[in-house]
Design a protein around this motif. Structure first.
Motif: not given
Length: 453
Positions: A318-321, A344-345, A396-398
């Motif tokens: 998550a930190a990288l993506l 998201g995952l 995730l909605a954004r």
């Protein structure tokens, strides 16, 4: 047990030395970008093969058991996500080397049978993490160095007092020596001193990952994630040796864990930038791990290890993506579908959404909290879980529902990008949930190796 079992550690240490040297001598050779992933993958496969037999080396100075196997595998998986997802290693040629050193320090700590080995491994990981943060912000590195030095001093002082009380630095001897000693104020203060040092190590995650610009995400959050994993593994290995003072440290750890669970979720719900959300969601899951360790039984420690394994690579991924401009999140699913799915995952796993690995880890911890009559800790965790999940759904909605900014009318329409490396954290969080039972069985064996029942 043969010395060849140390081959994974040798690969990680050698790669840490070769990476910065190779990129300085031959900076134009893009083939060097594959050296780090291949080295980590080789170390991971060798660890799963050579680390399976249980034994010791150097007259008991190095232990290989199920706990060390689980801990090393978790650290290597987190490092693998880092070197695969991070596609700009040439930008900071020394950053990957410090990540390798941090993982090597963790591998030393989980195999250490003494307080000296625990302290040395944790300090190596801490120094590597602080040095890595200096690439993105020297001011942040100075602040982290001060906190790290304070934590290291508290741990060294506490370990010295434990040695003076028990007459040994061996973890097994420490447990036997303290078992026959009455709980008194000096022992209680020493134990709290040690745990305060570990808590400061974990606080580095919030300090490192929450400060700075977008470019700081890789330079601060990833080393902080590795350091936090090492600190949690050291806590899991040390706490069974302090069973004589459980009545002191268990409530203290439960309060801190409940605060982290609640604060992490609330802060994640209040933030809009995914890289900041990832840090606070991870801090919330660190609280879940600590809450499981507050139950001094085999099942509680097994649940903590199980959640820790998924937490590390989800946090790193998550930190990288999440290294995006604030305006780039809108319409990300149409511009880069794989990156949007991977991010998201990873965030959903950190938030504990089913059926991902983070959910099964938090579910295992929740079961142990109920069994240990720590329902008030679980209540705080559930509030944080709801808040964190709300924040991730809003993010995730954004990404999936908001339209991307309109491109200029003149000129070609920008083509979609497919970040294939984003599939690795996505596959890992899904696979962790799919194979939850065998992974939890290995975590239970790791807890049993610590002498817990």
């Amino acid at each position: 047990m043969r010395v060849i079992a140390l081959l994974p550690e040798a690969i990680i240490l050698a790669t840490a030395a070769v990476l910065p040297l190779g990129r300085r001598l031959v900076p134009e050779r893009r083939e060097l970008n594959w050296l780090a992933p291949l080295a980590v993958l080789a170390a991971l496969l060798l660890e799963l093969w050579l680390g399976a037999p249980v034994g010791s080396l150097f007259s008991g100075g190095w232990l290989q058991d199920r706990f060390s196997l689980f801990g090393k595998a978790a650290l290597l998986l987190g490092l693998l996500v880092f070197v695969v997802v991070d596609r700009e290693p040439e930008a900071w040629p020394d950053l990957e080397a410090f990540a390798f050193l941090a993982v090597f320090g963790g591998m030393v700590a989980v195999s250490a049978p003494t307080l000296v080995g625990l302290w040395a491994g944790l300090e190596l990981a801490a120094l590597a993490g602080v040095a890595a943060s200096g690439f993105s912000s020297r001011t942040a590195a100075s602040e982290l160095l001060l906190v790290s030095a304070t934590a290291g001093g508290l741990l060294a002082l506490g370990f010295a007092f434990l040695y003076a009380l028990a007459g040994t630095t061996s973890l097994a001897g420490l447990r036997l020596g303290l078992a026959h000693r009455q709980l008194a104020l000096p022992l209680a203060l020493i134990v709290l001193l040690v745990l305060s040092g570990l808590a400061l190590r974990l606080a580095l995650a919030a300090l490192a990952g929450n400060g700075g610009r977008k470019a700081d995400t890789r330079g601060q959050a990833v080393p902080a994630a590795l350091l936090s994993a090492v600190a949690l593994l050291v806590a899991a290995k040390l706490l069974p040796s302090l069973a004589a003072a459980t009545i002191v440290w268990a409530p203290w750890l439960a309060v801190l864990s409940a605060a982290a669970m609640l604060l992490g979720g609330l802060r994640a719900a209040a933030l809009s930038r995914p890289e900041r959300q990832a840090v606070w969601l991870a801090l919330g899951q660190v609280g879940w791990v600590g809450a499981a360790l507050a139950s001094p039984q085999q099942r509680g420690t097994a649940a903590a290890l199980f959640l820790l394994g998924c937490l590390l690579f989800a946090w790193v991924g998550a930190a990288l993506l999440a290294r995006l401009e604030p305006s780039a999140l809108a319409g990300l699913s149409s511009r880069d579908p794989l990156r949007a799915a991977g991010l998201g995952l990873a965030l959903l796993s950190l938030a504990g959404a089913p059926p991902l690995g983070g959910f099964f880890g938090e579910f295992a911890v929740a079961a142990e909290l109920i069994r240990s009559n720590l329902g008030w800790v679980l209540a705080a965790g559930l509030l944080g879980w709801i808040a964190g999940l709300y924040g991730v759904i809003r993010t995730l909605a954004r990404s999936y529902l908001e339209a991307a900014p309109e491109p200029p009318r003149r000129g070609p329409r920008p083509a979609s990008v497919w970040t294939v490396s984003a599939l690795l954290p996505a596959v890992l969080v899904l696979g962790y949930g799919l194979f939850a039972f065998p992974i939890h069985s290995l975590a239970s064996q790791g807890a049993a190796a610590l002498g817990l029942r």
